[in-house]
Design an enzyme around this catalytic site. Sequence first.
Site, PDB file in Angstrom:
ATOM      1  N   HIS A 149      -7.317 -20.337  -8.706  1.00  0.00           N
ATOM      2  CA  HIS A 149      -6.776 -19.579  -7.580  1.00  0.00           C
ATOM      3  C   HIS A 149      -6.626 -20.450  -6.346  1.00  0.00           C
ATOM      4  O   HIS A 149      -7.067 -21.593  -6.298  1.00  0.00           O
ATOM      5  CB  HIS A 149      -7.666 -18.367  -7.282  1.00  0.00           C
ATOM      6  CG  HIS A 149      -9.052 -18.711  -6.840  1.00  0.00           C
ATOM      7  ND1 HIS A 149      -9.367 -19.035  -5.545  1.00  0.00           N
ATOM      8  CD2 HIS A 149     -10.221 -18.762  -7.534  1.00  0.00           C
ATOM      9  CE1 HIS A 149     -10.667 -19.267  -5.455  1.00  0.00           C
ATOM     10  NE2 HIS A 149     -11.201 -19.119  -6.653  1.00  0.00           N
ATOM     11  N   CYS A 165     -15.084 -20.592 -10.276  1.00  0.00           N
ATOM     12  CA  CYS A 165     -13.639 -20.734 -10.431  1.00  0.00           C
ATOM     13  C   CYS A 165     -13.164 -22.114  -9.981  1.00  0.00           C
ATOM     14  O   CYS A 165     -13.862 -22.818  -9.261  1.00  0.00           O
ATOM     15  CB  CYS A 165     -12.922 -19.669  -9.615  1.00  0.00           C
ATOM     16  SG  CYS A 165     -13.316 -17.976 -10.135  1.00  0.00           S
TER      17      CYS A 165
END
Length: 195
Positions: A149, A165
């Site tokens: 992301h 992440c």
Amino acid sequence: MLPEVSRRKFSFGVGAVGILGASSVSAHPFTLPEHFLPQLVNTRQRDWLPGDVHVVPDEFHLYFMLENGRAIRYGVGVGRTGLYESGVFTVARKAEWPWWRPTNAMIRRNPEQYARFADGMPGGPNNPLGARALYLYDDDGHDTYLRIHGTNAPRTIGSAVSNGCARLTNEHVTDLYPRVDVGARVYLYPKVTTA
């Protein structure tokens, strides 16, 4: 395990990282070190297939594979020690300016920071997932809660600070996003160093 890379900068033209360049504007101005800027590289990895994504955490680089071992290399931030998860995943969905909710584990670990977002947060420039998100699922079709992301904190590129992440600057994830198809394979390699 680490790819041998010949460094060659993009020429920001057709077929290169088209939306990027010296005129890119960020809501959080910060100049990344040159080796974290998108570059066309030769990985010499003939078994890395076109369209796949490879994250090498000790380098803080993400490789989007092209033909013949060539790739677009981006700088990334990764999960901190104990939260980074290696493995092979599938991009099961994608979202622009995604909605976000911290996981229950994040809320338990740090309620002061995350409990107020237990009902979620709409997408936007202050959302921790940034401008785009790729959602990683396991081979049984379950959401792993791992994402590739954007981030509104570009200073975190090149560090291990996230909750697991891989993050790119908003400008770079916006460039990567249309290149990665739903169904693409994502390889998150194990960390060799623990620092």
